[in-house]
Design an enzyme around this catalytic site. Sequence first.
Site, PDB file in Angstrom:
ATOM      1  N   MET A  94       0.914  -1.070  -0.078  1.00 14.71           N
ATOM      2  CA  MET A  94      -0.106  -0.107  -0.052  1.00 14.71           C
ATOM      3  C   MET A  94       0.745   1.191  -0.107  1.00 14.71           C
ATOM      4  O   MET A  94       0.433   2.189   0.809  1.00 14.71           O
ATOM      5  CB  MET A  94      -1.118  -0.027   1.171  1.00 14.71           C
ATOM      6  CG  MET A  94      -2.005  -1.130   0.928  1.00 14.71           C
ATOM      7  SD  MET A  94      -2.680  -1.270  -0.681  1.00 14.71           S
ATOM      8  CE  MET A  94      -4.182  -2.190  -0.662  1.00 14.71           C
ATOM      9  N   HIS A 113      -4.214  -5.507  -9.045  1.00 18.19           N
ATOM     10  CA  HIS A 113      -5.267  -4.427  -8.698  1.00 18.19           C
ATOM     11  C   HIS A 113      -6.812  -5.023  -8.644  1.00 18.19           C
ATOM     12  O   HIS A 113      -7.014  -5.586  -9.802  1.00 18.19           O
ATOM     13  CB  HIS A 113      -5.205  -2.990  -9.310  1.00 18.19           C
ATOM     14  CG  HIS A 113      -6.110  -2.121  -8.906  1.00 18.19           C
ATOM     15  ND1 HIS A 113      -6.074  -1.280  -7.871  1.00 18.19           N
ATOM     16  CD2 HIS A 113      -7.262  -1.485  -9.541  1.00 18.19           C
ATOM     17  CE1 HIS A 113      -6.716  -0.447  -7.767  1.00 18.19           C
ATOM     18  NE2 HIS A 113      -7.649  -0.496  -8.568  1.00 18.19           N
TER      19      HIS A 113
HETATM   20  C1  GAR Z   1      -5.942  -7.452  -2.931  1.00 23.51           C
HETATM   21  O1  GAR Z   1      -7.057  -7.159  -3.390  1.00 23.51           O
HETATM   22  C2  GAR Z   1      -5.216  -6.350  -4.093  1.00 23.51           C
HETATM   23  O2  GAR Z   1      -5.508  -6.511  -5.234  1.00 23.51           O
HETATM   24  C3  GAR Z   1      -5.123  -5.060  -3.373  1.00 23.51           C
HETATM   25  O3  GAR Z   1      -4.936  -4.999  -2.059  1.00 23.51           O
HETATM   26  C4  GAR Z   1      -5.559  -6.501  -1.555  1.00 23.51           C
HETATM   27  C5  GAR Z   1      -4.264  -6.974  -0.839  1.00 23.51           C
HETATM   28  O4  GAR Z   1      -4.877  -8.368  -0.297  1.00 23.51           O
HETATM   29  N1  GAR Z   1      -4.271  -4.079  -3.966  1.00 23.51           N
HETATM   30  C6  GAR Z   1      -4.773  -2.620  -4.356  1.00 23.51           C
HETATM   31  O5  GAR Z   1      -5.687  -2.409  -4.155  1.00 23.51           O
HETATM   32  C7  GAR Z   1      -3.392  -1.898  -4.931  1.00 23.51           C
HETATM   33  N2  GAR Z   1      -4.073  -0.882  -5.439  1.00 23.51           N
HETATM   34  P1  GAR Z   1      -3.700  -9.528   0.115  1.00 23.51           P
HETATM   35  O6  GAR Z   1      -2.809  -8.706   1.120  1.00 23.51           O
HETATM   36  O7  GAR Z   1      -4.689 -10.533   0.780  1.00 23.51           O
HETATM   37  O8  GAR Z   1      -3.117 -10.124  -1.036  1.00 23.51           O
END
Ligand code: GAR
Length: 207
Positions: A94, A113
């Site tokens: 993030m 994403h």
């Molecule tokens: C996921 O849904 C990913 O696509 C999103 O954060 C989540 C992480 O989940 N990423 C974004 O929004 C980037 N802009 P995780 O830590 O369980 O993989």
Amino acid sequence: MSEPSLRLGVLASGRGSNFAAILDAIDAGDCDAEVAILVSDRPTAQALVRAAAHAIPTAVVRPADYPDRVQYDLQVVERLRAAGVQLVVLAGYMRIVTPTFLACFPGRVINIHPALLPAFPGLHAQRQALAYGVKVTGCTVHVVDEGVDSGPILLQRAVAVEEDDTEESLSARILVEEHKLYPEAIRRIARGEILLDGRPRRAQEVG
Ligand code: GAR
């Protein structure tokens, strides 16, 4: 002798379920890659626990310990380089990486994403999709450039929005697809089937 597997450096800030899906695909022999290091900006990230369970080296680099974003990113780069990383995989990371970071791994940083980019970049992509009222959303794997969730698109998968979807229910169905799409992208990059400038192969062959 077979080619050595692609060395991944995964950056994750939180839960790490995409990281876990990548590890599962590697363990199942579906993905000719190995995770050389998991780097997190947050010492409490669940992704660190997952890495430890797989005996994968980890590093926590805390932004507060550095005077600015560039110094922070250079420290992350140092960890990745020391681990011999060839492809940087952002998995729920993030933070926006600096141009300095990207210059150290040119065209070799990918992200997932939870929307069909270029729609709904940034935070809360699933909430944005519901608020707009789209009937189809999904997830995207793309090469990272200097923008927010921009850069050449590598793979996408669509997910239908249901009438009664909440942010949670929609996010959960998109996540199921993310867990398939990210390992698939890495598998195809490792095989040379997807090139990281995002142009279709046929265009590259002609041009
Ligand atoms: C996921 O849904 C990913 O696509 C999103 O954060 C989540 C992480 O989940 N990423 C974004 O929004 C980037 N802009 P995780 O830590 O369980 O993989």
